[in-house]
Design an enzyme around this catalytic site. Sequence first.
Site, PDB file in Angstrom:
ATOM      1  NE  ARG A 177      -3.992  -2.054   0.595  1.00  0.00           N
ATOM      2  CZ  ARG A 177      -3.862  -3.566   0.074  1.00  0.00           C
ATOM      3  NH1 ARG A 177      -2.685  -3.888  -0.272  1.00  0.00           N
ATOM      4  NH2 ARG A 177      -4.908  -4.134   0.282  1.00  0.00           N
ATOM      5  CB  CYS A 226      -8.780  -1.649   4.718  1.00  0.00           C
ATOM      6  SG  CYS A 226      -9.288  -3.585   4.895  1.00  0.00           S
ATOM      7  CD  GLU A 296      -5.663   0.550   2.500  1.00  0.00           C
ATOM      8  OE1 GLU A 296      -5.231  -0.712   3.259  1.00  0.00           O
ATOM      9  OE2 GLU A 296      -6.546   0.635   1.776  1.00  0.00           O
TER      10      GLU A 296
HETATM   11  N1  EPU Z   1     -10.986 -10.935  10.721  1.00  0.00           N
HETATM   12  C1  EPU Z   1     -11.719 -10.736  11.821  1.00  0.00           C
HETATM   13  N2  EPU Z   1     -12.724  -9.926  12.099  1.00  0.00           N
HETATM   14  C2  EPU Z   1     -12.880  -8.911  11.193  1.00  0.00           C
HETATM   15  C3  EPU Z   1     -12.082  -8.826   9.816  1.00  0.00           C
HETATM   16  C4  EPU Z   1     -11.121  -9.800   9.736  1.00  0.00           C
HETATM   17  O1  EPU Z   1     -11.483 -11.766  12.739  1.00  0.00           O
HETATM   18  O2  EPU Z   1     -13.923  -8.063  11.442  1.00  0.00           O
HETATM   19  C5  EPU Z   1      -9.979 -11.811  10.229  1.00  0.00           C
HETATM   20  C6  EPU Z   1     -10.329 -12.764   9.260  1.00  0.00           C
HETATM   21  O3  EPU Z   1     -11.143 -13.651   9.676  1.00  0.00           O
HETATM   22  C7  EPU Z   1      -8.976 -13.260   8.849  1.00  0.00           C
HETATM   23  C8  EPU Z   1      -7.898 -12.052   9.000  1.00  0.00           C
HETATM   24  O4  EPU Z   1      -8.677 -11.273   9.993  1.00  0.00           O
HETATM   25  O5  EPU Z   1      -8.730 -14.423   9.493  1.00  0.00           O
HETATM   26  C9  EPU Z   1      -7.752 -11.304   7.622  1.00  0.00           C
HETATM   27  O6  EPU Z   1      -8.834 -10.552   7.190  1.00  0.00           O
HETATM   28  P1  EPU Z   1      -9.117 -10.504   5.845  1.00  0.00           P
HETATM   29  O7  EPU Z   1      -8.877 -11.945   5.132  1.00  0.00           O
HETATM   30  O8  EPU Z   1     -10.670  -9.812   5.613  1.00  0.00           O
HETATM   31  O9  EPU Z   1      -8.174  -9.461   5.221  1.00  0.00           O
HETATM   32  P2  EPU Z   1      -7.414  -8.193   6.021  1.00  0.00           P
HETATM   33  O10 EPU Z   1      -6.187  -8.266   6.334  1.00  0.00           O
HETATM   34  O11 EPU Z   1      -8.424  -7.501   7.033  1.00  0.00           O
HETATM   35  C10 EPU Z   1      -6.927  -7.294   3.605  1.00  0.00           C
HETATM   36  C11 EPU Z   1      -6.706  -6.011   2.760  1.00  0.00           C
HETATM   37  C12 EPU Z   1      -8.002  -5.732   2.085  1.00  0.00           C
HETATM   38  C13 EPU Z   1      -8.179  -7.008   1.186  1.00  0.00           C
HETATM   39  C14 EPU Z   1      -8.075  -8.368   1.970  1.00  0.00           C
HETATM   40  C15 EPU Z   1      -8.174  -9.560   0.960  1.00  0.00           C
HETATM   41  C16 EPU Z   1      -5.414  -4.388   4.174  1.00  0.00           C
HETATM   42  C17 EPU Z   1      -5.480  -3.353   5.085  1.00  0.00           C
HETATM   43  N3  EPU Z   1      -6.522  -5.088   3.746  1.00  0.00           N
HETATM   44  O12 EPU Z   1      -7.896  -7.317   4.388  1.00  0.00           O
HETATM   45  O13 EPU Z   1      -7.845  -4.709   1.379  1.00  0.00           O
HETATM   46  O14 EPU Z   1      -9.327  -6.943   0.533  1.00  0.00           O
HETATM   47  O15 EPU Z   1      -7.101  -8.352   2.772  1.00  0.00           O
HETATM   48  O16 EPU Z   1      -6.964  -9.674   0.345  1.00  0.00           O
HETATM   49  O17 EPU Z   1      -4.598  -4.670   3.551  1.00  0.00           O
HETATM   50  C18 EPU Z   1      -8.204  -2.137   1.361  1.00  0.00           C
HETATM   51  O18 EPU Z   1      -6.922  -2.120   1.230  1.00  0.00           O
HETATM   52  O19 EPU Z   1      -8.946  -1.289   1.455  1.00  0.00           O
HETATM   53  C19 EPU Z   1      -8.697  -3.772   1.651  1.00  0.00           C
HETATM   54  C20 EPU Z   1     -10.071  -3.899   1.722  1.00  0.00           C
END
Ligand code: EPU
Length: 302
Positions: A177, A226, A296
């Site tokens: 990012r 995010c 972000e």
């Molecule tokens: N999780 C929770 N509770 C929540 C949200 C997530 O327990 O409310 C847990 C999930 O179960 C999972 C872990 O946290 O085990 C990671 O969650 P997720 O797979 O949704 O990925 P993330 O790290 O929260 C990132 C990117 C997203 C992207 C997704 C999918 C960042 C900040 N976020 O989210 O990108 O869509 O992976 O690859 O890097 C963005 O950049 O705006 C964005 C939405």
Amino acid sequence: MRVRDPKLVAALPELGALLEPGTSLAELTSLGIGGTTDLLRITKHDAIPELLNLLDAESVPYKFLGGGSNLLVGDGELPWLVLQLVSPDPDIVLEGRFAQVDAAADLGRTVTFCAKNDLGGMEGLIGVPGTVGGALRMNAGAYGMQIGSYVRQVKLYRAARRKLETLEGDQISFEYRHTSFAPDDMMLAVKLELPSKPYREILKGIRICNEKRRASQPLGQKSAGCIFKNPPGASAGRMIDELGLKGLNVGDARVSDRHANFFVNAGKASQKDMLTLIAQVRERVQKSFGVILDHEVVVWNA
Ligand code: EPU
């Protein structure tokens, strides 16, 4: 900020700049938050240096807007103009495995257009709102891929040198990012090199990503994706969720019930509401986990 100087107004058409007075940024951002200013829609890349020299000479401050999908804008009358590129037609031209894409092109449309022409790699970006220019500047990524991996050339307006430039992919650094572009550089076009894959196979990947996104993100609501970057080796969403902060609100700014790193505008949230909510959540995470979360979302204060 209103463009009133008649000399400036008269010069705009020749520079390919269309003036849209009194535009609400709440309508141009996915969060639906933001005050009012004049918008200049830019139709001629080559005239950009001259246009910006003119605005600087008249001491008119300005900001570049992409698709408005990762942006939290100040309330009320805004003290700068907003410049936004108008997408040309066509905005994507393919040549073998290369796609020459205008920065104003819609990211999702670019992913599907390339897919239909048997060019893959960007499946993870399906469902990420915004323009190709915005994705490029932030090095947007999801599901294990990031757009930077496919960038071979970028045409941009380099604010520090006040001119249009073309950079080769290896002159740009793409991190999580984050990119080496300066905050005031304006993305104009990008050349992507994409892996050849049959459309049906790409479509499978697109469907899987779409399903995952639908299951875990509040897609129908106003958000900027995010709010925080993930700290190394951890998930901001999981930490916020573990603290039981889903549903926490300041006015209409609310931590999503579906994904705790998405903050939604559930009605008439102001920038102040959203910033207060961000500060509260950041403080709680720091207290409990000892981690300082980085935004972000890009913040434009009034
Ligand atoms: N999780 C929770 N509770 C929540 C949200 C997530 O327990 O409310 C847990 C999930 O179960 C999972 C872990 O946290 O085990 C990671 O969650 P997720 O797979 O949704 O990925 P993330 O790290 O929260 C990132 C990117 C997203 C992207 C997704 C999918 C960042 C900040 N976020 O989210 O990108 O869509 O992976 O690859 O890097 C963005 O950049 O705006 C964005 C939405």
